[in-house]
Motif scaffolding. Structure first.
Motif, PDB file in Angstrom:
ATOM      1  N   UNK A  15      20.648  25.136  35.636  1.00  0.00           N
ATOM      2  CA  UNK A  15      21.942  25.649  36.074  1.00  0.00           C
ATOM      3  C   UNK A  15      22.361  26.915  35.318  1.00  0.00           C
ATOM      4  N   UNK A  16      21.626  27.221  34.222  1.00  0.00           N
ATOM      5  CA  UNK A  16      21.911  28.453  33.498  1.00  0.00           C
ATOM      6  C   UNK A  16      21.779  29.671  34.407  1.00  0.00           C
ATOM      7  N   UNK A  17      20.965  29.568  35.461  1.00  0.00           N
ATOM      8  CA  UNK A  17      20.725  30.708  36.346  1.00  0.00           C
ATOM      9  C   UNK A  17      21.992  31.215  37.003  1.00  0.00           C
ATOM     10  N   UNK A  18      23.007  30.354  37.130  1.00  0.00           N
ATOM     11  CA  UNK A  18      24.258  30.826  37.751  1.00  0.00           C
ATOM     12  C   UNK A  18      25.513  30.407  36.996  1.00  0.00           C
ATOM     13  N   UNK A  19      25.445  29.393  36.132  1.00  0.00           N
ATOM     14  CA  UNK A  19      26.667  28.865  35.527  1.00  0.00           C
ATOM     15  C   UNK A  19      27.353  29.877  34.622  1.00  0.00           C
ATOM     16  N   UNK A  20      26.621  30.847  34.073  1.00  0.00           N
ATOM     17  CA  UNK A  20      27.203  31.828  33.164  1.00  0.00           C
ATOM     18  C   UNK A  20      27.797  33.016  33.908  1.00  0.00           C
ATOM     19  N   UNK A  21      27.519  33.145  35.217  1.00  0.00           N
ATOM     20  CA  UNK A  21      27.711  34.406  35.935  1.00  0.00           C
ATOM     21  C   UNK A  21      29.181  34.648  36.273  1.00  0.00           C
ATOM     22  N   UNK A  22      29.566  35.922  36.337  1.00  0.00           N
ATOM     23  CA  UNK A  22      30.958  36.278  36.618  1.00  0.00           C
ATOM     24  C   UNK A  22      31.446  35.754  37.969  1.00  0.00           C
ATOM     25  N   UNK A  23      30.547  35.650  38.934  1.00  0.00           N
ATOM     26  CA  UNK A  23      30.942  35.235  40.279  1.00  0.00           C
ATOM     27  C   UNK A  23      30.870  33.730  40.489  1.00  0.00           C
ATOM     28  N   UNK A  24      30.594  32.967  39.424  1.00  0.00           N
ATOM     29  CA  UNK A  24      30.323  31.544  39.602  1.00  0.00           C
ATOM     30  C   UNK A  24      31.538  30.795  40.155  1.00  0.00           C
ATOM     31  N   UNK A  25      32.750  31.172  39.762  1.00  0.00           N
ATOM     32  CA  UNK A  25      33.916  30.438  40.259  1.00  0.00           C
ATOM     33  C   UNK A  25      34.057  30.597  41.763  1.00  0.00           C
ATOM     34  N   UNK A  26      33.865  31.809  42.253  1.00  0.00           N
ATOM     35  CA  UNK A  26      33.922  32.027  43.695  1.00  0.00           C
ATOM     36  C   UNK A  26      32.878  31.167  44.405  1.00  0.00           C
ATOM     37  N   UNK A  27      31.664  31.158  43.871  1.00  0.00           N
ATOM     38  CA  UNK A  27      30.601  30.388  44.521  1.00  0.00           C
ATOM     39  C   UNK A  27      30.856  28.900  44.497  1.00  0.00           C
ATOM     40  N   UNK A  28      31.227  28.357  43.348  1.00  0.00           N
ATOM     41  CA  UNK A  28      31.436  26.918  43.239  1.00  0.00           C
ATOM     42  C   UNK A  28      32.643  26.450  44.054  1.00  0.00           C
ATOM     43  N   UNK A  29      33.693  27.227  44.078  1.00  0.00           N
ATOM     44  CA  UNK A  29      34.854  26.866  44.899  1.00  0.00           C
ATOM     45  C   UNK A  29      34.481  26.880  46.378  1.00  0.00           C
ATOM     46  N   UNK A  30      33.734  27.889  46.797  1.00  0.00           N
ATOM     47  CA  UNK A  30      33.315  27.978  48.200  1.00  0.00           C
ATOM     48  C   UNK A  30      32.480  26.769  48.591  1.00  0.00           C
ATOM     49  N   UNK A  31      31.552  26.383  47.722  1.00  0.00           N
ATOM     50  CA  UNK A  31      30.680  25.243  48.018  1.00  0.00           C
ATOM     51  C   UNK A  31      31.483  23.949  48.052  1.00  0.00           C
ATOM     52  N   UNK A  32      32.346  23.756  47.056  1.00  0.00           N
ATOM     53  CA  UNK A  32      33.088  22.495  46.960  1.00  0.00           C
ATOM     54  C   UNK A  32      33.927  22.238  48.199  1.00  0.00           C
ATOM     55  N   UNK A  33      34.551  23.290  48.728  1.00  0.00           N
ATOM     56  CA  UNK A  33      35.471  23.116  49.845  1.00  0.00           C
ATOM     57  C   UNK A  33      34.897  23.582  51.178  1.00  0.00           C
ATOM     58  N   UNK A  34      33.651  24.024  51.198  1.00  0.00           N
ATOM     59  CA  UNK A  34      33.043  24.480  52.436  1.00  0.00           C
ATOM     60  C   UNK A  34      33.718  25.721  53.004  1.00  0.00           C
ATOM     61  N   UNK A  35      34.109  26.639  52.134  1.00  0.00           N
ATOM     62  CA  UNK A  35      34.817  27.847  52.562  1.00  0.00           C
ATOM     63  C   UNK A  35      33.799  28.964  52.791  1.00  0.00           C
ATOM     64  N   UNK A  36      33.646  29.373  54.033  1.00  0.00           N
ATOM     65  CA  UNK A  36      32.586  30.317  54.378  1.00  0.00           C
ATOM     66  C   UNK A  36      33.114  31.667  54.841  1.00  0.00           C
ATOM     67  N   UNK A  37      34.405  31.911  54.614  1.00  0.00           N
ATOM     68  CA  UNK A  37      34.965  33.202  54.946  1.00  0.00           C
ATOM     69  C   UNK A  37      34.554  34.256  53.931  1.00  0.00           C
ATOM     70  N   UNK A  38      35.095  35.474  54.032  1.00  0.00           N
ATOM     71  CA  UNK A  38      34.732  36.559  53.109  1.00  0.00           C
ATOM     72  C   UNK A  38      34.969  36.152  51.662  1.00  0.00           C
ATOM     73  N   UNK A  39      33.992  36.455  50.807  1.00  0.00           N
ATOM     74  CA  UNK A  39      34.069  36.056  49.405  1.00  0.00           C
ATOM     75  C   UNK A  39      33.910  37.294  48.527  1.00  0.00           C
ATOM     76  N   UNK A  40      34.443  37.220  47.324  1.00  0.00           N
ATOM     77  CA  UNK A  40      34.320  38.330  46.396  1.00  0.00           C
ATOM     78  C   UNK A  40      34.594  37.894  44.982  1.00  0.00           C
ATOM     79  N   UNK A  41      34.155  38.712  44.027  1.00  0.00           N
ATOM     80  CA  UNK A  41      34.422  38.484  42.608  1.00  0.00           C
ATOM     81  C   UNK A  41      34.638  39.841  41.959  1.00  0.00           C
ATOM     82  N   UNK A  42      35.696  39.961  41.170  1.00  0.00           N
ATOM     83  CA  UNK A  42      36.026  41.219  40.521  1.00  0.00           C
ATOM     84  C   UNK A  42      35.938  41.080  39.012  1.00  0.00           C
TER      85      UNK A  42
END
Length: 421
Positions: free
Chosen positions: A132-159
């Protein structure tokens, strides 16, 4: 006409409380959550204080399968997303497949997770490093994990704009809504309470080395000597007014009325900082005059130089003591990207309740700043708030929020200068 962006739900995980109700109550009490670091041994560092979310126990809120693959920061973000969607009355499974987007900001990513796995690599070898180190440290991880948890497939981004990111994520979400996206979950939950993240803070040279929690973080004060880091933040459910009305949304906390971002010129250029330009542009975007702003939630860097820059911008825009100014982050520390997102949630609650929350631990405000600094809760009619944020390296952002039923410009009275708290 541009469609309104309304806030219909919020999820808060902050040192001052879990959930927006607990956070608001703690904020009004002026209950500072800054104290000695407990998540690692900070004894060898010059700065040993932080604003930690002491009451957060991830096992109480998340399934066990998520714990091995997530950093502490991401766990807080996932819980904040759960609460924001529930608060908005949203069941993602009942929405169109691409109906909800996700935009978050982070300054550090999952540094605690990454630090632990690098230790495993150095001490025990690559076979002991989590996949899980491959993504758990990454700046965009919150966007990805939230999208997966709730099945949100609309436009995504990380700043990644450091402290300013908490506002930039909301600005980006508003752009998506104006392009026709009906709903976006946006904001920031951030923090890096680990040796790796701590070194990054120390390297700025702006951390407070004061050991007394009541004296460590004092923006705009004669004893200002740096900031105290913290963790946490807020996620907001943003919708177009049309989409919120169509689904029968139960509440509107308020509206994102204006947003702007600027970048400072390079050091030594002789050109002025651009925080003032960001604030003016956000007000122009909101079609508001400075006299229509009822309260400013300051960036409050906590260093004399940066505080002076912000005070000058506010003095130029509003006049001396021209608007109440508050910095509730003196109770939490600076939460990196999560701080401004939490300020937005706090500002919306302040507009709803008609109370400006306090800036705590300010003993002697610098008189040359000529700020109307709110140091005790102040009850007053509130319709409009300006939130400011700056990120290390020159980022400036400003966001204007209005209450759910802000009067039109023709009937909005000019705000009068207030007495100090």
């Amino acid at each position: 006409m541009r469609a309104d962006t309304v806030v219909t739900g919020m999820g808060v995980v902050a040192p001052t409380g879990l959930g927006h109700a607990e956070h608001w109550a703690g904020t009004l009490r002026g209950a500072s959550a800054i104290g000695p670091v407990t998540r690692f041994d900070a004894g060898r560092y010059p700065s040993r204080l932080a604003g930690e979310v002491a009451s957060f126990v991830p096992e109480d809120h998340l399934p066990s399968r998520l714990l091995p693959q997530t950093d502490h920061m991401t766990r807080m973000a996932l819980v904040a997303s759960d609460w924001a969607l529930a608060d908005a009355g949203v069941d993602p499974g009942r929405l169109p497949e691409y109906g909800v987007g996700v935009v978050t900001a982070a300054s550090a990513g999952g540094f605690e997770f990454g630090h632990r796995e690098l230790q495993n690599l150095w001490r025990h070898g690559p076979q002991h490093v989590s996949a899980y180190q491959s993504f758990a440290w990454f700046y965009a991880v919150n966007t990805g994990q939230i999208s997966i948890r709730h099945g949100l497939r609309g436009p995504a981004g990380a700043l990644v704009t450091d402290q300013a990111g908490g506002l930039d994520a909301l600005g980006q979400a508003r752009r998506q809504l104006r392009r026709g996206q009906p709903m976006v979950l946006a904001g920031a939950v951030d923090g890096s309470p680990c040796p790796w993240g701590w070194v990054a803070h120390v390297s700025t040279g702006r951390m407070s080395e004061e050991p007394d929690p009541a004296r460590a973080y004092r923006p705009f004060d004669t004893e200002a000597g740096g900031y105290v880091p913290g963790e946490g933040g807020a996620l907001l459910v943003l919708e177009s007014e049309e989409a919120a009305r169509a689904r029968g949304a139960a509440r509107r906390y308020g509206r994102l009325a204006g947003y702007a971002a600027t970048f400072d010129p390079p050091p030594g250029s002789g050109r002025p900082p651009n925080l003032l330009r960001a604030a003016r542009a956000a007000l122009d975007d909101a079609d508001l005059r400075p006299g229509e702003v009822d309260v400013v939630f300051a960036d409050a860097a906590g260093t004399p130089e940066e505080d002076a820059i912000e005070a000058e911008a506010l003095r130029t825009l509003f006049g001396p003591r021209g608007v109440p100014v508050t910095a509730p982050k003196t109770m939490t520390g600076r939460l990196s990207a999560g701080g401004p997102a939490l300020d937005v949630a706090t500002a919306l609650l302040a507009l709803r309740e008609g109370v400006i929350p306090p800036t705590v631990n300010i003993a002697r405000p610098l008189p040359e700043h000529t700020l109307d600094l709110v140091t005790a809760p102040r009850r007053t009619p509130l319709a409009t708030a300006l939130i400011l944020a700056r990120g290390h390296g020159g980022f400036n952002s400003a966001l204007v929020v209005t209450g759910p039923r802000r009067p039109g410009r023709a009937t909005t009275p000019q705000r009068q200068e207030s007495k100090p708290s």
